[in-house]
Structures are given as structure tokens and as C-alpha cells.
Write a protein that holds these residues in place. Sequence first.
Motif, PDB file in Angstrom:
ATOM      1  N   VAL A  22       0.834  -1.198   0.000  1.00  0.00           N
ATOM      2  CA  VAL A  22       0.000   0.000   0.000  1.00  0.00           C
ATOM      3  C   VAL A  22       0.873   1.253   0.000  1.00  0.00           C
ATOM      4  O   VAL A  22       1.933   1.294   0.625  1.00  0.00           O
ATOM      5  CB  VAL A  22      -0.966   0.005   1.204  1.00  0.00           C
ATOM      6  CG1 VAL A  22      -0.204   0.012   2.519  1.00  0.00           C
ATOM      7  CG2 VAL A  22      -1.929   1.182   1.139  1.00  0.00           C
ATOM      8  N   SER A  23       0.414   2.250  -0.712  1.00  0.00           N
ATOM      9  CA  SER A  23       1.120   3.535  -0.771  1.00  0.00           C
ATOM     10  C   SER A  23       0.121   4.665  -0.613  1.00  0.00           C
ATOM     11  O   SER A  23      -1.034   4.550  -1.043  1.00  0.00           O
ATOM     12  CB  SER A  23       1.866   3.681  -2.098  1.00  0.00           C
ATOM     13  OG  SER A  23       2.428   4.980  -2.209  1.00  0.00           O
ATOM     14  N   ALA A  24       0.560   5.738   0.006  1.00  0.00           N
ATOM     15  CA  ALA A  24      -0.266   6.938   0.145  1.00  0.00           C
ATOM     16  C   ALA A  24       0.206   8.033  -0.802  1.00  0.00           C
ATOM     17  O   ALA A  24      -0.126   9.204  -0.625  1.00  0.00           O
ATOM     18  CB  ALA A  24      -0.238   7.438   1.583  1.00  0.00           C
ATOM     19  N   CYS A  25       0.989   7.640  -1.806  1.00  0.00           N
ATOM     20  CA  CYS A  25       1.462   8.568  -2.842  1.00  0.00           C
ATOM     21  C   CYS A  25       1.057   8.010  -4.201  1.00  0.00           C
ATOM     22  O   CYS A  25       1.538   6.935  -4.590  1.00  0.00           O
ATOM     23  CB  CYS A  25       2.968   8.739  -2.767  1.00  0.00           C
ATOM     24  SG  CYS A  25       3.649   9.685  -4.160  1.00  0.00           S
ATOM     25  N   PRO A  26       0.163   8.680  -4.942  1.00  0.00           N
ATOM     26  CA  PRO A  26      -0.275   8.148  -6.231  1.00  0.00           C
ATOM     27  C   PRO A  26       0.850   7.954  -7.240  1.00  0.00           C
ATOM     28  O   PRO A  26       0.832   6.989  -8.010  1.00  0.00           O
ATOM     29  CB  PRO A  26      -1.284   9.203  -6.726  1.00  0.00           C
ATOM     30  CG  PRO A  26      -1.757   9.878  -5.486  1.00  0.00           C
ATOM     31  CD  PRO A  26      -0.581   9.887  -4.562  1.00  0.00           C
ATOM     32  N   THR A  27       1.829   8.849  -7.254  1.00  0.00           N
ATOM     33  CA  THR A  27       2.945   8.700  -8.189  1.00  0.00           C
ATOM     34  C   THR A  27       3.698   7.414  -7.904  1.00  0.00           C
ATOM     35  O   THR A  27       4.060   6.661  -8.817  1.00  0.00           O
ATOM     36  CB  THR A  27       3.895   9.905  -8.108  1.00  0.00           C
ATOM     37  OG1 THR A  27       3.152  11.100  -8.376  1.00  0.00           O
ATOM     38  CG2 THR A  27       5.023   9.780  -9.119  1.00  0.00           C
ATOM     39  N   CYS A  28       3.945   7.155  -6.627  1.00  0.00           N
ATOM     40  CA  CYS A  28       4.626   5.913  -6.248  1.00  0.00           C
ATOM     41  C   CYS A  28       3.758   4.695  -6.565  1.00  0.00           C
ATOM     42  O   CYS A  28       4.256   3.662  -7.015  1.00  0.00           O
ATOM     43  CB  CYS A  28       4.963   5.929  -4.758  1.00  0.00           C
ATOM     44  SG  CYS A  28       6.165   7.197  -4.289  1.00  0.00           S
ATOM     45  N   THR A  29       2.448   4.808  -6.317  1.00  0.00           N
ATOM     46  CA  THR A  29       1.541   3.698  -6.605  1.00  0.00           C
ATOM     47  C   THR A  29       1.564   3.367  -8.086  1.00  0.00           C
ATOM     48  O   THR A  29       1.598   2.190  -8.471  1.00  0.00           O
ATOM     49  CB  THR A  29       0.106   4.044  -6.164  1.00  0.00           C
ATOM     50  OG1 THR A  29       0.115   4.517  -4.815  1.00  0.00           O
ATOM     51  CG2 THR A  29      -0.790   2.818  -6.250  1.00  0.00           C
ATOM     52  N   VAL A  30       1.541   4.394  -8.918  1.00  0.00           N
ATOM     53  CA  VAL A  30       1.609   4.180 -10.371  1.00  0.00           C
ATOM     54  C   VAL A  30       2.924   3.512 -10.743  1.00  0.00           C
ATOM     55  O   VAL A  30       2.968   2.615 -11.596  1.00  0.00           O
ATOM     56  CB  VAL A  30       1.426   5.512 -11.127  1.00  0.00           C
ATOM     57  CG1 VAL A  30       1.772   5.357 -12.603  1.00  0.00           C
ATOM     58  CG2 VAL A  30      -0.006   6.010 -10.982  1.00  0.00           C
ATOM     59  N   ALA A  31       4.001   3.932 -10.107  1.00  0.00           N
ATOM     60  CA  ALA A  31       5.304   3.316 -10.384  1.00  0.00           C
ATOM     61  C   ALA A  31       5.265   1.828 -10.079  1.00  0.00           C
ATOM     62  O   ALA A  31       5.660   0.990 -10.899  1.00  0.00           O
ATOM     63  CB  ALA A  31       6.403   4.006  -9.583  1.00  0.00           C
ATOM     64  N   LEU A  32       4.757   1.471  -8.894  1.00  0.00           N
ATOM     65  CA  LEU A  32       4.727   0.071  -8.470  1.00  0.00           C
ATOM     66  C   LEU A  32       3.760  -0.758  -9.310  1.00  0.00           C
ATOM     67  O   LEU A  32       4.060  -1.894  -9.685  1.00  0.00           O
ATOM     68  CB  LEU A  32       4.334  -0.027  -6.997  1.00  0.00           C
ATOM     69  CG  LEU A  32       5.452   0.068  -5.945  1.00  0.00           C
ATOM     70  CD1 LEU A  32       6.205   1.381  -6.043  1.00  0.00           C
ATOM     71  CD2 LEU A  32       4.875  -0.103  -4.534  1.00  0.00           C
ATOM     72  N   ALA A  33       2.597  -0.190  -9.596  1.00  0.00           N
ATOM     73  CA  ALA A  33       1.536  -0.962 -10.253  1.00  0.00           C
ATOM     74  C   ALA A  33       1.611  -0.939 -11.772  1.00  0.00           C
ATOM     75  O   ALA A  33       1.066  -1.831 -12.426  1.00  0.00           O
ATOM     76  CB  ALA A  33       0.170  -0.439  -9.802  1.00  0.00           C
ATOM     77  N   ALA A  38      -6.534   5.177  -0.451  1.00  0.00           N
ATOM     78  CA  ALA A  38      -7.957   5.527  -0.463  1.00  0.00           C
ATOM     79  C   ALA A  38      -8.817   4.335  -0.864  1.00  0.00           C
ATOM     80  O   ALA A  38      -9.871   4.080  -0.271  1.00  0.00           O
ATOM     81  CB  ALA A  38      -8.195   6.698  -1.413  1.00  0.00           C
ATOM     82  N   THR A  39      -8.371   3.591  -1.877  1.00  0.00           N
ATOM     83  CA  THR A  39      -9.126   2.422  -2.327  1.00  0.00           C
ATOM     84  C   THR A  39      -9.185   1.353  -1.240  1.00  0.00           C
ATOM     85  O   THR A  39     -10.243   0.755  -0.982  1.00  0.00           O
ATOM     86  CB  THR A  39      -8.492   1.836  -3.603  1.00  0.00           C
ATOM     87  OG1 THR A  39      -8.586   2.811  -4.650  1.00  0.00           O
ATOM     88  CG2 THR A  39      -9.198   0.568  -4.044  1.00  0.00           C
ATOM     89  N   LEU A  40      -8.064   1.118  -0.570  1.00  0.00           N
ATOM     90  CA  LEU A  40      -8.022   0.096   0.471  1.00  0.00           C
ATOM     91  C   LEU A  40      -8.883   0.500   1.669  1.00  0.00           C
ATOM     92  O   LEU A  40      -9.659  -0.318   2.199  1.00  0.00           O
ATOM     93  CB  LEU A  40      -6.580  -0.145   0.914  1.00  0.00           C
ATOM     94  CG  LEU A  40      -6.380  -1.197   2.018  1.00  0.00           C
ATOM     95  CD1 LEU A  40      -6.967  -2.539   1.605  1.00  0.00           C
ATOM     96  CD2 LEU A  40      -4.903  -1.347   2.356  1.00  0.00           C
ATOM     97  N   VAL A  41      -8.786   1.745   2.106  1.00  0.00           N
ATOM     98  CA  VAL A  41      -9.572   2.194   3.253  1.00  0.00           C
ATOM     99  C   VAL A  41     -11.066   2.144   2.935  1.00  0.00           C
ATOM    100  O   VAL A  41     -11.881   1.719   3.773  1.00  0.00           O
ATOM    101  CB  VAL A  41      -9.146   3.606   3.687  1.00  0.00           C
ATOM    102  CG1 VAL A  41     -10.099   4.169   4.747  1.00  0.00           C
ATOM    103  CG2 VAL A  41      -7.726   3.588   4.233  1.00  0.00           C
ATOM    104  N   LYS A  42     -11.442   2.554   1.728  1.00  0.00           N
ATOM    105  CA  LYS A  42     -12.866   2.495   1.344  1.00  0.00           C
ATOM    106  C   LYS A  42     -13.361   1.050   1.378  1.00  0.00           C
ATOM    107  O   LYS A  42     -14.474   0.759   1.853  1.00  0.00           O
ATOM    108  CB  LYS A  42     -13.051   3.073  -0.063  1.00  0.00           C
ATOM    109  CG  LYS A  42     -14.516   3.126  -0.523  1.00  0.00           C
ATOM    110  CD  LYS A  42     -15.309   4.122   0.307  1.00  0.00           C
ATOM    111  CE  LYS A  42     -16.705   4.374  -0.224  1.00  0.00           C
ATOM    112  NZ  LYS A  42     -17.582   3.211  -0.192  1.00  0.00           N
TER     113      LYS A  42
END
Length: 711
Positions: free
Chosen positions: A538-549, A579-583
Motif C-alpha cells: 500500500v502507498s499513500a502517494c499516487p505517483t509511487c503507486t503508479v510506479a509500483l503498479a 484511499a481504495t483500500l480504506v474504502k
Amino acid sequence: MKQEFKASINRALNDANLTGALGKFSEAYKVNRTKAYEGIDFEELRGRIAEAKSAAACHLDEVAETFRKNAEALGAKVFRTRDPEEVKQYILKVARENGVKNVVKSKSMATEEIHLNQALLKDGISVAETDLGEWIIQLAGQTPSHMVMPAIHMTKEEVADIFSKEVNERLDTDIPRLVKVARNELRPKFLEADMGISGGNIAVAETGSIVLVTNEGNARLVTTLPRIHVALIGVEKLVEKFETVVPILDALPRSATAQLLTSYVSIITGPTRNDDGSEKELHIILMDNQRTEMAKDPKFKQALQCIRCGSCLNVCPIFRLVGGHVFGKVYTGGIGTILTAWFDELKKSEEIQGLCIQCGNCTQVCPGKLDIPEMIMEIRRRLVLEKGQPLVQKAIFSVVNNRKLFHGMLRAASVAGKPFTSGKFIRHLPLFLSELTDGRSLPAIAEKPFRDLYAGIEQPKGKEKAVFYAGCLIDFAYPETGVALVKLLNKAGIEVIFPEEQTCCGAPALYSGAYEVAAQNAADNITALLEQDAQYVVSACPTCTVALAHDFAKTLEAVGRTEWLDKARQLAEKTVDLATLVKRLVDQGRLSFQEGADLGKITYHDSCHLKRTLKVSEQPRELLQQAGYQVEEMFECDMCCGMGGSYSMKLPEISAPILKRKLKNIKDTGAPLVAMDCPGCVLQISGGFDQDGAPVRVKHTAELLAERLKD
């Protein structure tokens, strides 16, 4: 970036007429485009266009040959060439053989591409542009700044001055009067012309037809009054079937100018008769100029799906600040950068490609489904491969790729930055660094990074685990966001693991075209994150999330490190934004918030990567409402804040006015608090408000939600 290019940027930014005209149009366009597409499934429509255009691009030679046979069977003369010089020579030859002295033209970017007007004038042939915008540009001695609206950068006062000189009469800014002047000046030119030259919006192989879409009627006069009609068409305008005309006509006016339909749609199938009964000469030139090579390139083939609507320019935050004379060559904006790299040469795109902030606005509105930011990234990669990295950039990335050195320097910066720090911000930097704090403050490096705080957090031990990828900003500038994330997941019974070996996600290197550097970052992080036995990353940074995913696998494949691909895909499958995970956890009843409180108004800023790449926008809003906030939408809530990673450091003069606009839109809501899910946006917007002085608090959504958890 060369000083003269920097100077052209600053001239544009300081041109109030330019920024005013483009800004007003951009604001109105978004509203009007939405109305124009009411009742239409845009995704379905652009899917049909992309499929049809892609099919034609897959076998251009065959489609072009079918068009030639069918058009010639109707009496047209078709000439196909790869060489722009041959196009000009062919037109000049036709003109000489027929004693042509006067030419009228309707709007055609293909003729701009090969600088046809100059060739005709050099040969003693008079050339008159008859599209109103093109005529204005011709009289002003300029080039078009937009593919559809060539004079969009000019005010009515400037146009009045130009027309006054042309007719030797002082004209005021009454638009109907100016249009009448243009009509009176151009009408004799249609009657005197021996040859009419047009472009073509669509060329249909099945019927040998060309389709022209205009608003002023000038194209009909250009193609019917002169005894010779020459249509210059890039081969990317070819489609196989006549049925494809319908979806393109549905999308083109709506996307270009937010009209339901243009005033004139002309379908020319074979030559017609002249007034004296003779048959008109119809010459159709299919111009290649690297388009076939582009169709064979897997990274750029999609560019041939472009229908030249210009919608990417209409929503671009950079274009509306600097215009097409800075952001482009013959073709402008993001798509213009790509076409320049191919139709001209790669190095001609070197400066303009750097203007793209990678916000992805254009990907949402493109009726051809082009991923313009992705193609610009590929241009950057090829420029680096051809020229190498700049020395300063290479030195920076060598540090970033050494995790221990990089993290050590960040810790040292916490101490070294204290003389410039006030509260949580650095408001002034010395000497050549001073530009970085113009318009916004910078965050102070935290005394204790998240990795130090993490060791002291007591967590529930359970079977369900999540690996937390913090990214550089949360780890070293905003550790409180990381603490909030741990609190949220712990409350749901999830143990959070923080691998200390994690390092930079590689986005700075990737967006600079340094794919080898980014690939090493990817490999290091894959090793660190997959060593843990966890259900989520899980990441709380969208740029990092995009990098990983998304980016790790593509980057590793691009540099040939295919041995990492399976692990990159494993990581991508586990990766989720906070946000997706918490929702999901709230919907499952595993998390809940305190009830009964009315916390007042809050507004929300959509981070570019979160909304456009990860497709997450409703989840954070719903969570904030469930936590007790009233969400007040701001104008242009999903427009870039100007951060763009290192963009705000490379081009602070462009980043600053984008930020200023964002701050105004936030303040206009009257909300005392603005939430967002990207630490980069927090940096940009909180730093902006620190210098602005407005009493608006800036918070990451994770912190606001953690504060409202039910005990």
C-alpha cells in the motif's frame, strides 16, 4: 534548456493578452464540451474511432492503394510520396503546366508542415489563405498557434490593427465589422484563383472520397470555384470503410470546438464540372513524411489515430499559459511534440517535450485514445539514448540510486536546512536556489523520518499484513502521513510492515527519460517489497503507486531486464492506493468513523496520477463525507497544481501561475480546509498557502481520516 527558449517562455507568461485569451477559452471549453457530449457514450465512441484508425494504420500501404484505385476510377489523379519536397514539386509542376498565377487555400496543417506557401511564393504564385484564422496569421506573418484555431492567441484589438493596415482604414474592434472586411477582401480572391488547395479531414479508401469539415464555407469555394483542386492529405487520414466517417464526424466538432456539428461537411467523390462545362482537375496527394515508419513503431503507432481535433491543447494547463508558439513547432502542444519528433527530427522536440507536465488531462478527452504523455516519455528516453543524460542530472540520479547515501544526505539536510527553516517550512533559499521558493515555500526535512518513528509504533500482530511503501516525501518530509496510514490499517486489524531497504520509486528518473536509472530503482524496490509475506503493498502517494503498479514492469522491459518481469507483475497485483483500500475496509465494516459530528466544509483536490491513471476520485470524497465533512467542490478540482514532481524545480516560472490558479479555486470555495491524497500536491499547495497567507489548512486525506476513527 537554452536561454532563448527560457526567454520565449517568460515572454509568453508575461503576455496578458495571450494568457487571458487562452485561459478564457480553456474555461469555457470544458463546460461547453461536456454539454456537447450529453447523451453520447464517449468511451464507446472513441473506442470505435481508435479501432478503425488503428486498423488502417496496421496496413497503410494496402489502404492507400485501395484509395488510389477507387479515386482514380472516378477521374481523380492520385500521387503518393514519402518526400515532402516531391509534394511541393508536384504542385508546382501542375501549376506551371496550367498557367496558375493565383492560389486560394483552405485550412491545411499538412501544407504548413511542408511550408508550401513559401515554395509557391518563391515561384511567383500568389497565395491567399481563406480560413479567417489562417488569413489573420498570414497577414501577421506568423504561424498557427493551434491546429484548429490558428489565431486563438490573438485578441480582437490585435486583429483590428492587422486588418486596419491591410485595408488602409482605421477599424474598431466590432467583430461583425471585422468579419465583413475579411469577406470583402477575400471574395475577389476566390473569383481570381486558378487553383484551390485544401487539406482533408478524412480519406475513405472504400469510395475514394475525401471529407472536409469547416465552419466558414471557404473550403467549398476553394474546392469548387477554381478550375484545379489539389487536396494534400497525410496518409494517417485514411480509413478503410465509409461507415467510419460517422463516428469521426460525431467526435471531431464536439472535441475541437464543442459544437454538435460544423457548419459545413463536404464529401468530394471524384471531380466535378467547371462553369464552362469542362471537367475540373482533381489532384489528391497522399503525403507520408515518416508516417509509415511511425505506423511500424509499436510505441508511436497510436499517434496515427489522431483526428487533429486539438482537444489535447484545449485542456492542457501548459498550453493555456504559453500557447503554441512556445509549446510546439508547426504542430503544437503535446501531440505537436510527438509529430515534430517524427515529421521533422527528434532533436527538434528536445526543448518542447520538456514542457509536458505529465498531468494526463489530454488522455481523458482524446477521441482517438492517444496516450500522449506516454509517447512524450518515450521521446525523452530516446533523447537520453541519443545524447546521454546532462551531467547534473546524471550526478543526482547516481546519488538517488545509492540508497544509503541518498537517505544519509536527506538526514543531513534536516540539520543543514535549519537556518532557512521557520516552523515546518523553508521560505527562502540563498543564491541560485532562490527561484525554488518563488511563489511557494518548501517543506522542512523532518527531524525524525518515518522509518525512525515506525520502530516505536506498537501494532497488532495478525495474519493479515500490508507492506507500506512510503516514498521519499512521506518518509522524510511528511512522516505524520505515514503514522496516520499505520493507524488506519491497524484499526482494521492489519499489521503494517515497513522494509527499510525501500528507496526512490524511480519516477524522477523515468520522467526525465533515464530509464536505466529507473529500472535499477524498480529492481531494488521489488526485492525489498516482495521479501515480505503480505497481502497488500500500500502507498499513500499516487505517483509511487503508479510506479509500483504500472511503471516498474514497463521500464524493466524497455531496458531489457526481462528476468524481473514476473516479480514486477506480482508486485503490481498486490499494490493498492490507500484511499481504495480504506474504502474497501469501511464497506466491509472493518473501519468506522465517529458519528454525529458536523466538521463543516472541506474541498478536495484530485491528484493527477490518482484520478487519471489509477481511476480513483469518488472514494476519498465518500470517505471524507463519512468522517463528517461537507465536501464543497472547487472549480477545476482535477486540474494539475503545477507540482509535476521535479517539473516545479525545472520550470518554476510555469509551475507558479498554475499553483496560483489552484490556490484561488480553493479559496473561492470558502472551505478552510483542503484535502488531497498526494504528498507532492501537499508540498505544492501547502507551500503556496504559506506564502499566500490565506488561512487554509492543507492535509493528506489519511491524516483527516485517522483523526476521525471510532475508538
